[in-house]
Scaffold this active site. Structure first.
Site, PDB file in Angstrom:
ATOM      1  N   ASN A  12       9.935  26.580 102.096  1.00  0.00           N
ATOM      2  CA  ASN A  12      11.385  26.457 102.208  1.00  0.00           C
ATOM      3  C   ASN A  12      11.657  25.919 103.611  1.00  0.00           C
ATOM      4  O   ASN A  12      11.472  26.637 104.592  1.00  0.00           O
ATOM      5  CB  ASN A  12      11.942  27.886 102.017  1.00  0.00           C
ATOM      6  CG  ASN A  12      13.433  27.952 102.077  1.00  0.00           C
ATOM      7  OD1 ASN A  12      14.106  26.994 102.442  1.00  0.00           O
ATOM      8  ND2 ASN A  12      13.962  29.116 101.729  1.00  0.00           N
ATOM      9  N   LYS A  19       9.911  28.144 106.384  1.00  0.00           N
ATOM     10  CA  LYS A  19       9.610  29.493 105.901  1.00  0.00           C
ATOM     11  C   LYS A  19       8.623  29.344 104.756  1.00  0.00           C
ATOM     12  O   LYS A  19       8.709  28.378 103.987  1.00  0.00           O
ATOM     13  CB  LYS A  19      10.873  30.185 105.399  1.00  0.00           C
ATOM     14  CG  LYS A  19      11.877  30.466 106.503  1.00  0.00           C
ATOM     15  CD  LYS A  19      13.085  31.197 105.945  1.00  0.00           C
ATOM     16  CE  LYS A  19      14.200  31.262 106.972  1.00  0.00           C
ATOM     17  NZ  LYS A  19      15.502  31.506 106.397  1.00  0.00           N
ATOM     18  N   ARG A  93      11.603  24.683  97.791  1.00  0.00           N
ATOM     19  CA  ARG A  93      13.054  24.830  97.629  1.00  0.00           C
ATOM     20  C   ARG A  93      13.714  23.518  98.044  1.00  0.00           C
ATOM     21  O   ARG A  93      13.488  23.027  99.158  1.00  0.00           O
ATOM     22  CB  ARG A  93      13.566  25.940  98.535  1.00  0.00           C
ATOM     23  CG  ARG A  93      15.067  26.050  98.457  1.00  0.00           C
ATOM     24  CD  ARG A  93      15.611  27.005  99.457  1.00  0.00           C
ATOM     25  NE  ARG A  93      17.043  27.105  99.320  1.00  0.00           N
ATOM     26  CZ  ARG A  93      17.815  27.750 100.176  1.00  0.00           C
ATOM     27  NH1 ARG A  93      17.282  28.358 101.211  1.00  0.00           N
ATOM     28  NH2 ARG A  93      19.105  27.805  99.989  1.00  0.00           N
ATOM     29  N   HIS A 181      23.081  27.543  96.928  1.00  0.00           N
ATOM     30  CA  HIS A 181      22.602  28.942  96.914  1.00  0.00           C
ATOM     31  C   HIS A 181      22.242  29.414  95.507  1.00  0.00           C
ATOM     32  O   HIS A 181      22.252  30.599  95.213  1.00  0.00           O
ATOM     33  CB  HIS A 181      23.646  29.922  97.523  1.00  0.00           C
ATOM     34  CG  HIS A 181      23.816  29.774  99.005  1.00  0.00           C
ATOM     35  ND1 HIS A 181      25.044  29.747  99.621  1.00  0.00           N
ATOM     36  CD2 HIS A 181      22.908  29.639  99.992  1.00  0.00           C
ATOM     37  CE1 HIS A 181      24.884  29.600 100.925  1.00  0.00           C
ATOM     38  NE2 HIS A 181      23.584  29.529 101.181  1.00  0.00           N
ATOM     39  N   ARG A 237      29.423  25.498 110.152  1.00  0.00           N
ATOM     40  CA  ARG A 237      30.003  24.471 109.261  1.00  0.00           C
ATOM     41  C   ARG A 237      31.477  24.768 108.988  1.00  0.00           C
ATOM     42  O   ARG A 237      31.849  25.934 108.865  1.00  0.00           O
ATOM     43  CB  ARG A 237      29.266  24.437 107.915  1.00  0.00           C
ATOM     44  CG  ARG A 237      27.810  24.099 108.050  1.00  0.00           C
ATOM     45  CD  ARG A 237      27.118  24.095 106.691  1.00  0.00           C
ATOM     46  NE  ARG A 237      25.823  24.731 106.811  1.00  0.00           N
ATOM     47  CZ  ARG A 237      25.084  25.165 105.788  1.00  0.00           C
ATOM     48  NH1 ARG A 237      25.522  25.028 104.554  1.00  0.00           N
ATOM     49  NH2 ARG A 237      23.918  25.729 105.989  1.00  0.00           N
ATOM     50  N   ARG A 280      26.391  39.037 114.166  1.00  0.00           N
ATOM     51  CA  ARG A 280      26.193  40.266 114.954  1.00  0.00           C
ATOM     52  C   ARG A 280      26.818  40.131 116.331  1.00  0.00           C
ATOM     53  O   ARG A 280      27.521  41.025 116.802  1.00  0.00           O
ATOM     54  CB  ARG A 280      24.700  40.535 115.128  1.00  0.00           C
ATOM     55  CG  ARG A 280      24.158  41.576 114.198  1.00  0.00           C
ATOM     56  CD  ARG A 280      22.683  41.696 114.330  1.00  0.00           C
ATOM     57  NE  ARG A 280      22.036  40.407 114.077  1.00  0.00           N
ATOM     58  CZ  ARG A 280      20.767  40.258 113.788  1.00  0.00           C
ATOM     59  NH1 ARG A 280      19.984  41.318 113.737  1.00  0.00           N
ATOM     60  NH2 ARG A 280      20.248  39.083 113.561  1.00  0.00           N
ATOM     61  N   GLY A 328      26.029  39.594 104.216  1.00  0.00           N
ATOM     62  CA  GLY A 328      26.438  40.421 103.072  1.00  0.00           C
ATOM     63  C   GLY A 328      25.602  41.689 102.955  1.00  0.00           C
ATOM     64  O   GLY A 328      26.113  42.757 102.618  1.00  0.00           O
ATOM     65  N   GLU A 329      24.310  41.589 103.274  1.00  0.00           N
ATOM     66  CA  GLU A 329      23.429  42.753 103.135  1.00  0.00           C
ATOM     67  C   GLU A 329      23.536  43.699 104.316  1.00  0.00           C
ATOM     68  O   GLU A 329      23.172  44.873 104.199  1.00  0.00           O
ATOM     69  CB  GLU A 329      21.965  42.275 103.001  1.00  0.00           C
ATOM     70  CG  GLU A 329      21.688  41.580 101.677  1.00  0.00           C
ATOM     71  CD  GLU A 329      20.391  40.769 101.682  1.00  0.00           C
ATOM     72  OE1 GLU A 329      19.415  41.203 102.306  1.00  0.00           O
ATOM     73  OE2 GLU A 329      20.365  39.694 101.042  1.00  0.00           O
ATOM     74  N   ASN A 330      23.993  43.188 105.476  1.00  0.00           N
ATOM     75  CA  ASN A 330      23.907  44.004 106.696  1.00  0.00           C
ATOM     76  C   ASN A 330      25.208  44.317 107.416  1.00  0.00           C
ATOM     77  O   ASN A 330      25.232  45.227 108.241  1.00  0.00           O
ATOM     78  CB  ASN A 330      22.990  43.298 107.708  1.00  0.00           C
ATOM     79  CG  ASN A 330      21.577  43.202 107.207  1.00  0.00           C
ATOM     80  OD1 ASN A 330      20.932  44.210 106.960  1.00  0.00           O
ATOM     81  ND2 ASN A 330      21.089  41.986 107.029  1.00  0.00           N
ATOM     82  N   GLU A 377      15.291  34.489  97.125  1.00  0.00           N
ATOM     83  CA  GLU A 377      15.168  33.072  96.748  1.00  0.00           C
ATOM     84  C   GLU A 377      13.702  32.665  96.582  1.00  0.00           C
ATOM     85  O   GLU A 377      13.346  31.969  95.639  1.00  0.00           O
ATOM     86  CB  GLU A 377      15.843  32.203  97.816  1.00  0.00           C
ATOM     87  CG  GLU A 377      17.351  32.356  97.759  1.00  0.00           C
ATOM     88  CD  GLU A 377      18.035  32.132  99.086  1.00  0.00           C
ATOM     89  OE1 GLU A 377      17.694  32.848 100.065  1.00  0.00           O
ATOM     90  OE2 GLU A 377      18.913  31.260  99.164  1.00  0.00           O
TER      91      GLU A 377
HETATM   92  P1  ADP Z   1      20.536  31.725 106.598  1.00  0.00           P
HETATM   93  O1  ADP Z   1      21.732  31.117 105.928  1.00  0.00           O
HETATM   94  O2  ADP Z   1      20.100  30.980 107.824  1.00  0.00           O
HETATM   95  O3  ADP Z   1      19.404  32.096 105.647  1.00  0.00           O
HETATM   96  P2  ADP Z   1      20.781  34.614 106.904  1.00  0.00           P
HETATM   97  O4  ADP Z   1      20.998  34.961 105.462  1.00  0.00           O
HETATM   98  O5  ADP Z   1      19.483  34.965 107.547  1.00  0.00           O
HETATM   99  O6  ADP Z   1      21.110  33.093 107.192  1.00  0.00           O
HETATM  100  O7  ADP Z   1      21.964  35.314 107.723  1.00  0.00           O
HETATM  101  C1  ADP Z   1      22.100  35.146 109.107  1.00  0.00           C
HETATM  102  C2  ADP Z   1      23.390  35.884 109.535  1.00  0.00           C
HETATM  103  O8  ADP Z   1      23.253  37.253 109.184  1.00  0.00           O
HETATM  104  C3  ADP Z   1      23.656  35.809 111.034  1.00  0.00           C
HETATM  105  O9  ADP Z   1      25.026  35.546 111.262  1.00  0.00           O
HETATM  106  C4  ADP Z   1      23.313  37.214 111.499  1.00  0.00           C
HETATM  107  O10 ADP Z   1      24.068  37.621 112.609  1.00  0.00           O
HETATM  108  C5  ADP Z   1      23.699  38.031 110.281  1.00  0.00           C
HETATM  109  N1  ADP Z   1      23.033  39.320 110.319  1.00  0.00           N
HETATM  110  C6  ADP Z   1      21.708  39.565 110.243  1.00  0.00           C
HETATM  111  N2  ADP Z   1      21.465  40.891 110.408  1.00  0.00           N
HETATM  112  C7  ADP Z   1      22.673  41.481 110.602  1.00  0.00           C
HETATM  113  C8  ADP Z   1      23.114  42.814 110.860  1.00  0.00           C
HETATM  114  N3  ADP Z   1      22.253  43.804 110.936  1.00  0.00           N
HETATM  115  N4  ADP Z   1      24.442  43.035 110.982  1.00  0.00           N
HETATM  116  C9  ADP Z   1      25.321  42.018 110.914  1.00  0.00           C
HETATM  117  N5  ADP Z   1      24.977  40.732 110.689  1.00  0.00           N
HETATM  118  C10 ADP Z   1      23.678  40.468 110.545  1.00  0.00           C
END
Ligand code: ADP
Length: 391
Positions: A12, A19, A93, A181, A237, A280, A328-330, A377
């Site tokens: 990817n 990756k 990918r 996506h 973007r 973050r 979304g996850e964090n 993915e």
């Molecule tokens: P990509 O589109 O490059 O695959 P990711 O899915 O890895 O991106 O998401 C990156 C984003 O997720 C960044 O803005 C990062 O700050 C945010 N992120 C990652 N970990 C956390 C966290 N623990 N809390 C809040 N935001 C987070």
């Protein structure tokens, strides 16, 4: 460890990062053996990182990769030192295959030629993927390769969502909403299985971010369009803009390359916050009273909530909202603000569950279920590659 002959390599690539993952083909499930990344390709300070199936670091070293091919070589060297074998297949990918490549498929000389012709649909994403395909062909000349498209999940978007209000000749030239996506959305649909209700919205929120309206497992609307620059504002973007702005920029003296770079690399949250694209860091600055960072977050969360609400129209209601992607996850606050803006639809979340990133974060009385599900993915690419290899 399984026999090397039963492994699939998944790659990817981004413009300056690669990756990769290795999956074992045992039983019905594909299981991750290794994954890793090479970053800052062509720049300085890059690292190669390799982890095992449990996320335990196996290697971390400086990478002096000047090109994507150098990065690919260093990745396969690291994998081989860690005990990975020659893969039986390689899955790539691909963000955009243009109008003629909308299905995951085996790579043939014709498919590669068609992909090269489609590069103007994704000039920032497809060239690195093609460079990695060519590196993989060189290094594993007898290994079959497969291409998996982010647009495939949205292939059957209804015309009401796919058609732009432009003359028909542009539709015929492939100017339409493709959506992206798709591998992430497919992985969420798969993870939910029988638990997927009829009307779901998935919000894939990472550096790149989009939403999809999913009706009985099929994409019926999505926020990204002809390219992954459209939709909601993202890390760097713009997302959707008044088209007049692009004309204004061109008339003001910027050339096409400058406009492209501005819209993709210097816009979105980075522009609103005066320079920060990382969620973050933005959250920290906003909490410390930084007004531009707060504005960037407010625009981001409002756009997400507005898109979810508009998809309740596309779906005729809403049963489930899923958050995925790095944000979304964090991000507890992003989920909290988006859900509070959707209270009028009947969304209610449990603060404690949101804080602990539980799989289900909706409150007991919520009319709409809210979940956090990790996107997979690469696993999805491994699954497609295996299926295509054996079918
Ligand atoms: P990509 O589109 O490059 O695959 P990711 O899915 O890895 O991106 O998401 C990156 C984003 O997720 C960044 O803005 C990062 O700050 C945010 N992120 C990652 N970990 C956390 C966290 N623990 N809390 C809040 N935001 C987070």
């Amino acid at each position: 460890m399984p026999e090397p002959a039963s492994q699939i390599l998944v790659v990817n690539s981004g413009s300056s990062s690669l990756k990769f993952g290795v999956y074992a083909l045992e039983g019905v499930e594909e299981s991750l053996l290794f994954n890793g990344a090479v970053d800052s390709i062509g720049g300085s300070g890059g690292k190669l990182k390799l982890k095992d199936e449990n996320g335990k670091p196996l290697a971390e070293k400086d990478s002096n990769a000047k090109t994507l091919e150098d990065a690919f070589k260093s990745a396969i060297d690291a994998l081989s030192q860690a005990g990975a074998g020659t893969p039986v297949a390689i899955g790539h990918r691909i963000v955009h295959g243009g109008p003629h490549l909308r299905e995951h498929q085996r790579l043939t000389p014709d498919v590669l030629a068609t992909l090269k012709q489609a590069v103007h649909f994704a000039p920032l994403h497809d060239p690195p993927a093609i460079a990695i395909i060519e590196a993989a062909q060189k290094h594993f000349s007898h290994v079959p390769q497969f291409v998996c498209f982010d647009t495939a999940f949205h292939k059957a978007l209804p015309e009401i969502a796919a058609h732009y209000p432009l003359p028909q000749k542009y539709w015929e030239q492939g100017v339409l909403r493709y959506g992206f996506h798709g591998l992430s959305y497919e992985s969420i649909v798969r993870a939910l299985g029988d638990r997927l209700p009829a009307r779901a919205v998935v919000a894939h929120l990472g550096n790149g971010a989009s939403l999809a309206a999913i009706l009985s497992g099929k994409s019926v609307d999505t926020s990204m369009g002809l390219t992954p620059t459209g939709g909601i504002p993202m890390g760097t973007r713009t997302g959707d803009l008044d088209p007049g702005i692009i004309l204004w920029l061109l008339r003001s003296g910027l050339n096409i390359d400058q406009v492209e770079s501005l819209l993709n690399h210097d816009a979105g949250l980075k522009a609103l916050s005066n320079g920060e694209s990382d969620l973050r860091a933005l959250t920290k600055s906003s909490d410390a009273g930084d007004a531009p960072a707060k504005l960037a977050l407010d625009v981001f969360t409002r756009s997400i909530a507005k898109t979810v609400a508009s998809y309740a129209v596309s779906l005729g209601g809403l049963d489930l909202l899923v958050f995925t992607g790095g944000i979304g996850e964090n991000s507890v606050p992003v989920r909290k603000v988006v859900c509070s803006e959707l209270e009028f639809l009947g969304v209610a979340i449990d603060e404690t569950k949101n804080l602990s990133h539980a799989e289900s974060i909706s409150a007991s009385g919520s009319k709409i279920s809210v979940k956090i599900i990790a996107a997979d993915e690469d696993g999805q690419i491994a699954r497609h590659t295996r299926h295509l290899l054996t079918s």
